[in-house]
Design a protein around this motif. Structure first.
Motif, PDB file in Angstrom:
ATOM      1  N   PRO B  40       1.025  -1.450  -0.434  1.00 39.98           N
ATOM      2  CA  PRO B  40       0.542   0.241   0.170  1.00 39.98           C
ATOM      3  C   PRO B  40       0.210   1.256  -0.027  1.00 39.98           C
ATOM      4  O   PRO B  40       1.408   0.695   0.627  1.00 39.98           O
ATOM      5  CB  PRO B  40      -0.936  -0.060   1.060  1.00 39.98           C
ATOM      6  N   ASP B  41       0.688   2.244  -0.859  1.00 39.00           N
ATOM      7  CA  ASP B  41       0.473   3.751  -0.116  1.00 39.00           C
ATOM      8  C   ASP B  41       0.405   4.443  -0.813  1.00 39.00           C
ATOM      9  O   ASP B  41       0.370   5.397   0.500  1.00 39.00           O
ATOM     10  CB  ASP B  41       1.530   3.917  -2.025  1.00 39.00           C
ATOM     11  N   TYR B  42      -0.797   4.831  -1.050  1.00 38.29           N
ATOM     12  CA  TYR B  42      -2.058   5.842  -0.547  1.00 38.29           C
ATOM     13  C   TYR B  42      -3.332   5.836  -0.773  1.00 38.29           C
ATOM     14  O   TYR B  42      -3.323   4.672  -1.029  1.00 38.29           O
ATOM     15  CB  TYR B  42      -1.705   6.676  -1.844  1.00 38.29           C
ATOM     16  N   CYS B  74       0.843   3.748   4.778  1.00 39.56           N
ATOM     17  CA  CYS B  74       0.751   4.384   3.181  1.00 39.56           C
ATOM     18  C   CYS B  74       0.371   5.945   4.199  1.00 39.56           C
ATOM     19  O   CYS B  74      -0.276   5.939   5.355  1.00 39.56           O
ATOM     20  CB  CYS B  74      -0.005   3.734   3.325  1.00 39.56           C
ATOM     21  N   THR B  75      -0.237   6.389   3.131  1.00 43.65           N
ATOM     22  CA  THR B  75      -0.872   8.365   3.365  1.00 43.65           C
ATOM     23  C   THR B  75      -1.671   8.410   3.062  1.00 43.65           C
ATOM     24  O   THR B  75      -2.294   8.067   1.408  1.00 43.65           O
ATOM     25  CB  THR B  75       0.300   9.213   3.089  1.00 43.65           C
ATOM     26  N   GLY B  96      -1.367   1.411  -4.213  1.00 47.81           N
ATOM     27  CA  GLY B  96      -0.442   0.436  -3.726  1.00 47.81           C
ATOM     28  C   GLY B  96       0.216  -0.068  -5.427  1.00 47.81           C
ATOM     29  O   GLY B  96       0.131  -0.024  -6.359  1.00 47.81           O
TER      30      GLY B  96
END
Lengths: 264, 264
Positions: B40-42, B74-75, B96
């Protein structure tokens, strides 16, 4: 990346045609991409259907989503279909990419000229279901030198302008009363509300025109997608704190940052 | 890219603690990423708040979202806060990236062994608010040779297994009755429902364990994140059409692809 919902009873009424609901759910998000100068690529759709909702209505919403995606040359790549004890709710996530430039809310400066891509006000009479995201215009603006900041007029010109000023750290703005383009719908609506057409243009929202600033002394190139829209210089950013309206006789009247705000 | 909502009255009750609601909204989506082996990223968050909802509840949901995001590194990069005449609705979009491999639903073959990362059933007793997305496990599985297909058990083992079979074009599967791991919650729930603990394990859903297949003859490496979970071989994919349960005496009983389906 952007994600905005439309909710029955807030963003559309129960008698709104289902395809128009789907198109609006997409267009709100495409307009957010347009306001950054982004090119849409992918959509995710979360559709929450009330118990007892006719399947034809659900299918109509999805058809509207697909047609709006097709028109913008982007693809629905996923999402979720669920039920809700509440109203029909369509949440679209849009993913785009930048192409040689970006528009931000943070780039405005005192002295910038303020522009809008089209006439404002009275969208609630029906235009709010026929949002045309200014994608070509945003993409073009993102590439021009001298463009300061931009956003789309969703909550109302004054409220969105206040958002732009705050994001850019600019104290105020002066609007020219005679320059704000007033939509025919604002005049029609004014006949029943007792407010002025200008008041509707300043505060109604859901116009989804682009509001953008250009450095003083900069002249945007002629031609391009802006040539086809009723672009107008409506005022300038100022060091004087607050939002002000300059009337025909040159006096300044203080405005509140009010607008119709569909959100809490 | 994934986008799933949680709705009060469907995915949680009014007495669910607000931070748990926020965490669940995130975890459902992280689990979808885990099922692909993605990192996961955002996150984008659309929060629709009913009229009259106490601000503390709204803030609690947002706090839960932030804590779940932090835990998964994540953000939250955007979203929308709106109002609804209906129930509290939280729609999270998760973005992600893949890291050296991918898990798909389409990669299973006849003969594959079927595995699950943990015990199933009875999540409605409270575990559904404490979903632990199997991110490390999914990421590890995506890199191993011999892993066929994967998804997360959200709608119920049988329904999700049927989805996996259909996506992979595999006619059927045989589950070993003695091998399906049954959660203690399934046994507790069975005391009040009159159904068997195994029935709950097969059909309840919201477990969010990973269901995955491994080619016959392939042995996954020892160690790695799967060493820490109660991974079990629960059956195999078959050329015989349908879902079947092999009982202790070796007989095959036909199963329906039923499960608790929160969606329409």
């Amino acid at each position: 990346l952007t994600c905005d919902p439309v909710v029955e009873g807030v963003h559309f009424t129960a008698d709104a045609p289902a395809p128009a609901v789907g198109r609006k759910a997409v267009a709100r998000n495409l307009s957010d991409l347009a306001a950054m100068g982004a090119v849409p690529d992918y959509l995710l759709v979360s559709l929450l259907v009330p118990d007892g909702c006719p399947p034809a209505r659900r299918r109509g919403v999805l058809a509207g989503i697909r047609s709006a995606a097709r028109a913008a040359r982007c693809t629905v790549v996923g999402g979720d279909l669920g039920r809700t004890p509440g109203p029909l709710t369509v949440t679209v996530t849009a993913i785009g990419h930048l192409d040689g430039g970006v528009l931000l809310r943070t780039g405005a400066r005192v002295g910038d000229r303020l522009h809008v891509t089209g006439p404002l006000g009275g969208a609630s009479l029906g235009r709010h279901l026929r949002i045309r995201a200014r994608l070509a215009e945003g993409r073009w603006l993102a590439r021009q030198a001298g463009v300061g900041a931009a956003l789309d007029v969703s909550d109302g010109l004054l409220l969105d302008l206040a958002t732009l000023l705050e994001a850019s750290g600019v104290p105020g703005a002066i609007l020219e009363a005679g320059a704000v383009p007033i939509h025919a719908d604002a005049r029609r609506l004014a006949r029943t509300t007792g407010r002025t057409p200008l008041a509707h243009a300043l505060a109604d929202g859901e116009d989804h025109e682009l509001l953008f600033t250009v450095r003083a002394g900069t002249r945007l190139p002629a031609g391009g997608p802006l040539a086809a829209v009723a672009r107008r210089t409506i005022g300038e950013l100022a060091s004087r704190r607050g939002l002000w309206l300059r009337t025909a006789d040159g006096r300044l009247a203080r405005l509140g940052a009010e607008g119709w705000h569909p959100d809490v």
